[in-house]
Design an enzyme around this catalytic site. Structure first.
Site, PDB file in Angstrom:
ATOM      1  N   ARG A 203     -41.477  76.705 196.893  1.00  0.00           N
ATOM      2  CA  ARG A 203     -41.320  77.407 195.609  1.00  0.00           C
ATOM      3  C   ARG A 203     -41.664  76.529 194.426  1.00  0.00           C
ATOM      4  NH1 ARG A 203     -38.879  83.007 196.608  1.00  0.00           N
ATOM      5  NH2 ARG A 203     -39.351  82.897 198.799  1.00  0.00           N
ATOM      6  N   LEU A 204     -42.315  75.411 194.684  1.00  0.00           N
ATOM      7  CA  LEU A 204     -42.775  74.585 193.566  1.00  0.00           C
ATOM      8  C   LEU A 204     -44.180  75.045 193.223  1.00  0.00           C
ATOM      9  CD1 LEU A 204     -41.346  71.080 194.516  1.00  0.00           C
ATOM     10  CD2 LEU A 204     -40.540  72.710 192.801  1.00  0.00           C
TER      11      LEU A 204
END
Ligand SMILES: Cc1cc2nc3c(=O)[nH]c(=O)nc-3n(C[C@H](O)[C@H](O)[C@H](O)COP(=O)(O)O)c2cc1C
Length: 224
Positions: A203-204
């Protein structure tokens, strides 16, 4: 207030979400995908079309009243020329009336299978009458008649009433070319800010904000 939470739908789908990450190996070097965000947008859109993704042209367009109350709906991308994105609509619709009184617009495309999102913000304005005429002339006849038959966003009593409008319009323009209704045409969004978003591991995600800076763009990476 107590709310019972029944389930977390996103968690069930995380496997599918991870699959789209394979599309975006392009930014390991911390670099933005290019210096012209509109060129990259066109590339991403082309990829979505070529892969046969559903509704690759669909995007959400937000307009607002003069006092800033927003409204949003899906419309279709009709091209990008001279730095301005095109859509077609009814100028007397809710969106048409809002953009006539408040030119600030915002839009977002999302292609889930690519793990990519594009946001744009800028001025909304009508395209020239000649550009709208040319686009309208190229549409099929039924769509042309439909543009006359539907007072978009106005109350209509029934579907039958709508079909009756269509038959009246059909009779009115029998044996002649259908002219463009004065209330129907192209709208341009001239982006002042564009944001490219690429799904990333853990999720970066990668986000790049492009802001108009003279003839070019100032680029900033944003935290996801
Ligand atoms: C996939 C899809 C594509 C659409 N394309 C357009 C479009 O290109 N132009 C348009 O005016 N409305 C389009 N619509 C309808 C709009 O979402 C909306 O219902 C309509 O424009 C009236 O919005 P308004 O009352 O806010 O003006 C589309 C809807 C969907 C679901």
């Amino acid at each position: 207030m107590h709310h019972k939470i029944l389930h977390f739908p996103g968690m069930l789908r995380s496997v599918r979400y991870e699959a789209s990450l394979a599309m975006n190996p392009s930014t390991p070097s911390n670099e933005a995908p290019g210096s012209d965000p509109l060129a990259i947008f066109l590339e991403w859109h082309k990829t979505a079309v070529e892969r046969g993704l559903p509704d690759p042209d669909a995007f959400a367009l937000a307009t607002a009243t003069p006092d800033g109350r927003p409204s949003v709906r899906i419309v279709l991308f009709k091209g990008l020329t001279d730095g301005a994105l095109r859509l077609v609509t009814n100028y007397e619709s809710r969106k048409g009336e809002e953009l006539a009184r408040n030119a600030h617009g915002s839009l977002v495309f999302y292609w889930p299978a690519l793990g990519r999102q594009v946001r744009m913000e800028g001025r909304l304005e009508r395209a020239s009458a000649s550009e709208s005429d040319a686009y309208f002339a190229a549409r099929d006849r039924e769509s042309q008649l439909g543009a006359w038959a539907s007072a978009q966003s106005r109350p209509v009593g029934s579907r039958a009433a709508l079909l009756e409008n269509l038959e009246q319009v059909r009779a009115r323009f029998r044996d002649q070319a259908v002219p463009r209704p004065p209330h129907w045409g192209m709208v341009k969004l001239v982006p002042e800010r564009v944001e490219l978003w690429l799904a990333g591991q853990h999720r970066l995600h990668d986000r790049f904000a492009y802001t108009r800076d003279g003839a070019g763009w100032r680029i900033e990476r944003l935290a996801p």
